[in-house]
Design a protein around this motif. Structure first.
Motif, PDB file in Angstrom:
ATOM      1  N   CYS A   1      32.624   4.731 -11.688  1.00  0.00           N
ATOM      2  CA  CYS A   1      33.266   4.624 -10.221  1.00  0.00           C
ATOM      3  C   CYS A   1      34.271   3.404 -10.311  1.00  0.00           C
ATOM      4  O   CYS A   1      33.919   2.257 -10.762  1.00  0.00           O
ATOM      5  CB  CYS A   1      32.066   4.297  -9.458  1.00  0.00           C
ATOM      6  N   ILE A   2      35.478   3.574  -9.645  1.00  0.00           N
ATOM      7  CA  ILE A   2      36.573   2.718  -9.563  1.00  0.00           C
ATOM      8  C   ILE A   2      36.878   2.831  -7.979  1.00  0.00           C
ATOM      9  O   ILE A   2      36.606   3.547  -7.255  1.00  0.00           O
ATOM     10  CB  ILE A   2      37.579   3.154 -10.557  1.00  0.00           C
TER      11      ILE A   2
ATOM     12  N   GLU B   1      36.820  -2.830 -14.008  1.00  0.00           N
ATOM     13  CA  GLU B   1      36.661  -1.334 -13.838  1.00  0.00           C
ATOM     14  C   GLU B   1      37.606  -0.749 -15.202  1.00  0.00           C
ATOM     15  O   GLU B   1      37.354   0.237 -15.466  1.00  0.00           O
ATOM     16  CB  GLU B   1      37.150  -0.661 -12.437  1.00  0.00           C
TER      17      GLU B   1
ATOM     18  N   THR C   1      35.994   8.162  -7.246  1.00  0.00           N
ATOM     19  CA  THR C   1      36.360   7.003  -6.240  1.00  0.00           C
ATOM     20  C   THR C   1      36.073   7.450  -4.769  1.00  0.00           C
ATOM     21  O   THR C   1      36.354   8.664  -4.488  1.00  0.00           O
ATOM     22  CB  THR C   1      37.835   6.417  -6.484  1.00  0.00           C
ATOM     23  N   LEU C   2      35.944   6.665  -3.941  1.00  0.00           N
ATOM     24  CA  LEU C   2      35.905   6.846  -2.684  1.00  0.00           C
ATOM     25  C   LEU C   2      36.966   5.902  -2.050  1.00  0.00           C
ATOM     26  O   LEU C   2      37.052   4.806  -2.072  1.00  0.00           O
ATOM     27  CB  LEU C   2      34.478   6.380  -1.826  1.00  0.00           C
TER      28      LEU C   2
ATOM     29  N   ILE D   1      28.282   7.824  -3.551  1.00  0.00           N
ATOM     30  CA  ILE D   1      28.179   8.115  -4.970  1.00  0.00           C
ATOM     31  C   ILE D   1      26.521   8.966  -5.365  1.00  0.00           C
ATOM     32  O   ILE D   1      26.582   9.835  -6.282  1.00  0.00           O
ATOM     33  CB  ILE D   1      28.240   6.971  -5.907  1.00  0.00           C
TER      34      ILE D   1
ATOM     35  N   LEU E   1      29.931   1.154 -13.530  1.00  0.00           N
ATOM     36  CA  LEU E   1      30.792   0.671 -12.390  1.00  0.00           C
ATOM     37  C   LEU E   1      31.268  -0.746 -12.704  1.00  0.00           C
ATOM     38  O   LEU E   1      30.779  -1.261 -13.909  1.00  0.00           O
ATOM     39  CB  LEU E   1      30.245   0.360 -11.122  1.00  0.00           C
ATOM     40  N   GLY E   2      32.128  -1.344 -11.868  1.00  0.00           N
ATOM     41  CA  GLY E   2      32.687  -2.640 -12.113  1.00  0.00           C
ATOM     42  C   GLY E   2      31.500  -3.569 -11.542  1.00  0.00           C
ATOM     43  O   GLY E   2      30.838  -3.402 -10.893  1.00  0.00           O
TER      44      GLY E   2
ATOM     45  N   ALA F   1      34.133  -5.668  -6.842  1.00  0.00           N
ATOM     46  CA  ALA F   1      35.231  -5.018  -6.811  1.00  0.00           C
ATOM     47  C   ALA F   1      36.384  -6.168  -6.537  1.00  0.00           C
ATOM     48  O   ALA F   1      36.045  -7.264  -6.073  1.00  0.00           O
ATOM     49  CB  ALA F   1      35.262  -4.123  -5.334  1.00  0.00           C
TER      50      ALA F   1
ATOM     51  N   GLY G   1      34.729  -7.836  -3.335  1.00  0.00           N
ATOM     52  CA  GLY G   1      33.646  -8.514  -4.131  1.00  0.00           C
ATOM     53  C   GLY G   1      32.419  -8.604  -3.591  1.00  0.00           C
ATOM     54  O   GLY G   1      31.813  -9.835  -3.431  1.00  0.00           O
ATOM     55  N   ASP G   2      31.757  -7.405  -3.081  1.00  0.00           N
ATOM     56  CA  ASP G   2      30.251  -7.437  -2.600  1.00  0.00           C
ATOM     57  C   ASP G   2      29.054  -7.578  -3.427  1.00  0.00           C
ATOM     58  O   ASP G   2      28.027  -8.064  -3.039  1.00  0.00           O
ATOM     59  CB  ASP G   2      30.142  -6.003  -1.864  1.00  0.00           C
ATOM     60  N   PHE G   3      29.453  -7.319  -4.989  1.00  0.00           N
ATOM     61  CA  PHE G   3      28.606  -7.475  -5.797  1.00  0.00           C
ATOM     62  C   PHE G   3      27.215  -6.637  -5.733  1.00  0.00           C
ATOM     63  O   PHE G   3      26.070  -7.318  -6.068  1.00  0.00           O
ATOM     64  CB  PHE G   3      28.270  -8.792  -5.910  1.00  0.00           C
ATOM     65  N   GLN G   4      27.286  -5.459  -5.151  1.00  0.00           N
ATOM     66  CA  GLN G   4      26.294  -4.793  -4.756  1.00  0.00           C
ATOM     67  C   GLN G   4      26.318  -3.309  -5.086  1.00  0.00           C
ATOM     68  O   GLN G   4      25.040  -2.704  -5.105  1.00  0.00           O
ATOM     69  CB  GLN G   4      25.650  -5.149  -3.397  1.00  0.00           C
ATOM     70  N   VAL G   5      27.317  -2.660  -5.113  1.00  0.00           N
ATOM     71  CA  VAL G   5      27.406  -1.136  -5.031  1.00  0.00           C
ATOM     72  C   VAL G   5      26.412  -0.631  -6.172  1.00  0.00           C
ATOM     73  O   VAL G   5      25.677   0.475  -6.083  1.00  0.00           O
ATOM     74  CB  VAL G   5      28.895  -0.465  -5.239  1.00  0.00           C
TER      75      VAL G   5
HETATM   76  N1  LIG Z   1      35.116   2.863  -2.999  1.00  0.00           N
HETATM   77  C1  LIG Z   1      34.541   2.881  -4.120  1.00  0.00           C
HETATM   78  N2  LIG Z   1      34.667   4.006  -4.842  1.00  0.00           N
HETATM   79  C2  LIG Z   1      34.031   3.988  -6.170  1.00  0.00           C
HETATM   80  N3  LIG Z   1      33.660   2.812  -6.705  1.00  0.00           N
HETATM   81  C3  LIG Z   1      33.361   1.837  -5.735  1.00  0.00           C
HETATM   82  C4  LIG Z   1      34.106   1.870  -4.564  1.00  0.00           C
HETATM   83  N4  LIG Z   1      33.697   0.532  -4.028  1.00  0.00           N
HETATM   84  C5  LIG Z   1      33.013  -0.137  -5.260  1.00  0.00           C
HETATM   85  N5  LIG Z   1      32.864   0.761  -6.171  1.00  0.00           N
HETATM   86  C6  LIG Z   1      32.532   0.144  -7.556  1.00  0.00           C
HETATM   87  O1  LIG Z   1      31.301  -0.457  -7.415  1.00  0.00           O
HETATM   88  C7  LIG Z   1      31.831  -1.951  -7.950  1.00  0.00           C
HETATM   89  C8  LIG Z   1      31.265  -2.948  -7.265  1.00  0.00           C
HETATM   90  O2  LIG Z   1      31.844  -3.044  -6.153  1.00  0.00           O
HETATM   91  P1  LIG Z   1      31.383  -3.970  -5.019  1.00  0.00           P
HETATM   92  O3  LIG Z   1      29.925  -3.962  -4.914  1.00  0.00           O
HETATM   93  O4  LIG Z   1      31.860  -3.631  -3.656  1.00  0.00           O
HETATM   94  O5  LIG Z   1      31.816  -5.480  -5.453  1.00  0.00           O
HETATM   95  C9  LIG Z   1      33.281  -1.709  -8.138  1.00  0.00           C
HETATM   96  O6  LIG Z   1      33.601  -2.439  -9.426  1.00  0.00           O
HETATM   97  C10 LIG Z   1      33.561  -0.213  -8.287  1.00  0.00           C
HETATM   98  O7  LIG Z   1      33.082   0.027  -9.784  1.00  0.00           O
END
Ligand SMILES: Nc1ncnc2c1ncn2[C@@H]1O[C@H](COP(=O)(O)O)[C@@H](O)[C@H]1O
Ligand SMILES: Cc1cc2nc3c(=O)[nH]c(=O)nc-3n(C[C@H](O)[C@H](O)[C@H](O)COP(=O)(O)OP(=O)(O)OC[C@H]3O[C@@H](n4cnc5c(N)ncnc54)[C@H](O)[C@@H]3O)c2cc1C
Lengths: 339, 271
Positions: free
Chosen positions: B7-8, B40, B62-63, B109, B128-129, B132, B136-140
Motif C-alpha cells: 500500500c502506497i 514505501e 493506493t487510495l 484497504i 505498508l510504509g 506516510a 505521518g499518522d503512524f497507524q494505517v
Molecule cells: N491513502 C493511502 N493509500 C494507500 N496506502 C496508504 C494511504 N495512506 C497511508 N497508506 C499506507 O500506510 C502507511 C502509513 O501511513 P500513516 O499511518 O498515514 O502514517 C503509508 O506509508 C502507506 O504505506
C-alpha cells in the motif's frame, strides 16, 4: 481501581539505567496539561523499572506509577503493551493518554487506538485548547498541533475521544522537574486482558548492535556530510574531525542512497533526529527532510560552497567554501591550539 | 507462493519551500510534484522480492486522487504485476487532497483484502510504509491489522517469507532500543517497512513499458467516516536568516580559526 479525579496517563519507557528522555519530556508535557484541570498524572510502565526509575518519574511529576509485570511481557510485543494500556484505561478512565513519539510509543498507541476505535494524533507539539473533562461527565476535547511533512508543516486538529490519544514529538518541550516532589505511589499490577494472540508478534531475539563510537542520537557534536563530500572514499577528513571532537558522523539521504555511508548514519525525516550542542553540516544543502532531523541542534555551523543553500541561510554560522579545504583546516587549528 | 499487497500514498514532493493552498487545508504541490515515502519504496521492493522468491505475485494499492496512477505506475515498473486504485475526489493540488483519515484508509484497504479473500485470491502478506511522508499518522498498518485480525510488526528493516501453505512465516528484522530485533509472524500478516536495508531497484525501460499495460482495478473510494479532523495547516514561523559568515576558503586558516573560536564558546572543545 477507580479514581474520582481526572487523570492523564503517560506510557513511559525504561532504559537499562534510566527512564528515556522522551518519556520525561512526555511527563513534563502531561503535567502542564493536568495542572490547570486539577488532574492527576499517572505513569504506566510495562516491565522493570531502572534502579532510580520511580524517583525519576516522581521528580518529573508522576503522582502514581502503575508497573505491570508478567513473565509473558519479558519479550516486547506491541499488542501486549497495548493490552496493558487498555487495562489501565478501563481501570482509571483517564481523560488523556499519551506516550513519547518513539517507535514503541507510536506503535503501542496505534494499537490502543485500533482496539478502542479512537482517533490518535502522532507527533504532537502543543495542545492549543484543552477541555480535559471529567471522565464520568464526557469526552476530552483537545485541539492539538502536530508535526507533519517531517516537521516542515504543522497540522491543527480536533482530538475528540475518551480518552484523547496522542504521542508527543521529541524535544517539543524540555523536561523539567517539579519542586519538592512527593514520591509517587508505585502500584504493581498484573495484566488483565493479555491473551495469546497478543504474543504472536513478540520479539524472538535481540542482537545488541556493536556500538561504533558515539551514538548519533546522543552525540554532543555531529559532523555532517552530504553529496558535496563527493564520494565514498572522501569521508576521512570528516570522520577524523568527528573523532577529534568526540562526536559522531551524520549524513544526508543522498549519501546513503548512493551507498557512500550506511543508513544508520542518516539524519532526517527517514533517518535519525539529532540533538547535539553543535552540528557542523558540510556539503549538505539543507532540504526540509534533512532539516527535520537536525533542527534541534543548539548551534549549526554550515560549510558549503553555495552561500544561498538553505543549510547556510538557516545556520547560526557558516563558512562559504570547499569542505575539503575547510574541514582539514579546522582539524589542524584544533591541533595547533592544543600544543 | 506468497500473494503480497503493498500500500502506497501519493504525497507532495518538497524540494524547496513548502506552500499551502489558499484555504490552508492542504499542501500546494503544483510546483513540486508528487512522490512516495522512501519507506514505501522499500516496501515495494520487498513485495517484489518476496513475490519473486516464492513464485507469488505482488499487487500495489493506493487510495488517492486520479493523479495517484502515476505512483501506481512507478510500482508496476519495478515488478509489481497489478494495481488497485481507490479513487478519491480531489481538487488536484492537495497533500492527500481529501478527507480520508487513517482509520478510513485502513477500512478501505481491509474491504479490498476481504473481497480478494472471498474470491480465493487473499493476500498472505500486506506491506505498508512505517509512516506516510506527508501526514505521518503512524497507524494505517496497525489499524488494518486489527480490522483483518492479523498480527502486525511495524518498522521492519527487512522482511522475508519462508515455507509455504499454513506453515509459511514472515521473518521481520527491525531496530529496537536495545539492538536488532527479530520477529516471526505466521501468515497472513501485516508488516510496515522502514527505509534502511532494502535497496529499491530502478525501473528498466521494458519495466516502464510493461507498467503502461499492467491491469489497474479502479474503484471509487468509500466516503470517509472518521475523517482527518484537520482544522488547518500552518507553517512554522520563518526566521529571517541571521547567519554569521565566519569566512571563506579564500582564507581557510582564518575561517578555521573562527570556527574553533565558536566551538570554544559553545564549550564543546576546551583548551
Ligand atoms: N491513502 C493511502 N493509500 C494507500 N496506502 C496508504 C494511504 N495512506 C497511508 N497508506 C499506507 O500506510 C502507511 C502509513 O501511513 P500513516 O499511518 O498515514 O502514517 C503509508 O506509508 C502507506 O504505506
Ligand atoms: C519523503 C522524503 C524523505 C526524505 N528523508 C530524508 C532524510 O531523512 N535525510 C535527508 O538527508 N534527506 C532526506 N530526503 C532527501 C532530501 O529531500 C534531499 O534530497 C537530501 O537531503 C539532499 O542531500 P544533500 O544535501 O547531501 O545533497 P544536495 O541537495 O545535492 O546538496 C549538496 C550540497 O553540497 C554543496 N557542495 C557541493 N560541493 C561542495 C564542496 N566541495 N564543499 C562544500 N559544499 C559543497 C552544494 O552547494 C549543495 O548545497 C527525503 C526526501 C523525501 C521526499
Amino acid at each position: 481501581m477507580s479514581t474520582s479525579a481526572t487523570t492523564v496517563l503517560v506510557l513511559v519507557e525504561a532504559e537499562p539505567e534510566e527512564m528515556s528522555t522522551l518519556s520525561l519530556e512526555a511527563l513534563t508535557f502531561a503535567r502542564a496539561l493536568a495542572e490547570p484541570a486539577g488532574a492527576t498524572v499517572h505513569a504506566l510502565v510495562v516491565g522493570d523499572l531502572p534502579a532510580n526509575g520511580a524517583g525519576e518519574l516522581s521528580s518529573h511529576g508522576a503522582q502514581v506509577v502503575h508497573q505491570v509485570s508478567d513473565p509473558r511481557l519479558a519479550a516486547y510485543s506491541a499488542a501486549a503493551w497495548a493490552s496493558c494500556v487498555v487495562d489501565a484505561i478501563g481501570a482509571q478512565s483517564p481523560a488523556v493518554v499519551l506516550a513519547p513519539a518513539s517507535p514503541r510509543g507510536n506503535e503501542v498507541i496505534a494499537h490502543v487506538a485500533a482496539r478502542l476505535d479512537l482517533r490518535m494524533a502522532a507527533n504532537v507539539t502543543e495542545v492549543i485548547s484543552a477541555q480535559v473533562q471529567d471522565a464520568s461527565t464526557g469526552d476530552a476535547a483537545l485541539v492539538v498541533r502536530r508535526q507533519v511533512m517531517g516537521g516542515a508543516v504543522l497540522e491543527e486538529l480536533d482530538l475528540v475521544g475518551s480518552p484523547a490519544l496522542f504521542t508527543m514529538a521529541g524535544h517539543a518541550v524540555e523536561h523539567t522537574t517539579v519542586e519538592s516532589p512527593a514520591p509517587a505511589q508505585v502500584i504493581a499490577t498484573a495484566p488483565i486482558s493479555l491473551s495469546a494472540a497478543d504474543l504472536v508478534a513478540a520479539v524472538r531475539r535481540t542482537v545488541p548492535v556493536a556500538s561504533s563510537g558515539t551514538d548519533l542520537t546522543r552525540a554532543r557534536v555531529v559532523v555532517g556530510g552530504g553529496r558535496g563530500v563527493g564520494g565514498a572514499d572522501q569521508f576521512d577528513e570528516l570522520i577524523a574531525l568527528a573523532g577529534r571532537l568526540g562526536g559522531a558522523l551524520g549524513v544526508s539521504r543522498v549519501v546513503t542512497s548512493l551507498g557512500w555511508r550506511p543508513h544508520h548514519e542518516q539524519v532526517g525525516q527517514t533517518g535519525s533526529r539529532i540533538t547535539p550542542d553543535v552540528y557542523l553540516a558540510c556539503g549538505i544543502s539543507g532540504a526540509i527532510q534533512h532539516w527535520a532531523g537536525c533542527s534541534s541542534a543548539k548551534t549549526i555551523i554550515a560549510v558549503n560552497t553555495d552561500p544561498e543553500a538553505p543549510m547556510v541561510t538557516k545556520a547560526n554560522y557558516a563558512v562559504v567554501g570547499d569542505l575539503h579545504q575547510v574541514v582539514p583546516a579546522i582539524s589542524s587549528e584544533l591541533d595547533a591550539r592544543h600544543h | 507462493m506468497a500473494n503480497v499487497l503493498v500500500c502506497i500514498k501519493r504525497v507532495p514532493g518538497s524540494s524547496g519551500q513548502v506552500l499551502l493552498t489558499g484555504d490552508s487545508m492542504s499542501i500546494d504541490a503544483r510546483h513540486v510534484g508528487h512522490t512516495l515515502s522512501p519507506h514505501e519504496e522499500c516496501a515495494i521492493e520487498a513485495a517484489v522480492q518476496i513475490a519473486g522468491d516464492t513464485g507469488g505475485a505482488a499487487t500495489v494499492l493506493t487510495l488517492g486522487p486520479e493523479g495517484a496512477l502515476e505512483q501506481l505506475r512507478e510500482a508496476l515498473a519495478v515488478g509489481v504485476s497489478s494495481a488497485v486504485h481507490l479513487v478519491t475526489a480531489d481538487g488536484g493540488s492537495g497533500d492527500s487532497g481529501d478527507a480520508h483519515g487513517p482509520a478510513d484508509v485502513a477500512a478501505a484497504i481491509a474491504d479490498v483484502a476481504r473481497r480478494r479473500e472471498a474470491a480465493g485470491e487473499g493476500f498472505d502478506l500486506i506491506l505498508l510504509g512505517n509512516d506516510a511522508a506527508d501526514t505521518g499518522d503512524f497507524q494505517v498498518g496497525v489499524r488494518l491489522a486489527y480490522l483483518l485480525a492479523r498480527p502486525v510488526v511495524t518498522g521492519a528493516r527487512t522482511v522475508a517469507v519462508d515455507g509455504s501453505g499454513p506453515a509459511a512465516v514472515a521473518t521481520v528484522i527491525g531496530d529496537g532500543p536495545a539492538g536488532t530485533e527479530e520477529f516471526q509472524l505466521p501468515l497472513p500478516a501485516v508488516v510496515t517497512v522502514k527505509e534502511g536495508e532494502i535497496t529499491p531497484r530502478y525501473p528498466s525501460i521494458p519495466g516502464r513499458l510493461k507498467a503502461k499495460k499492467a491491469p489497474v482495478e479502479v474503484i471509487e473510494a468509500p466516503a470517509p467516516v472518521q475523517g482527518t479532523a484537520r482544522r488547518a495547516l500552518v507553517l512554522p514561523p520563518e526566521h529571517p536568516s541571521t547567519v554569521q559568515i565566519l569566512g571563506t576558503d579564500k582564507d581557510t586558516g582564518a575561517a578555521a580559526a573562527a570556527v574553533v573560536d565558536v566551538l570554544h564558546t559553545i564549550g564543546v572543545v576546551t583548551r
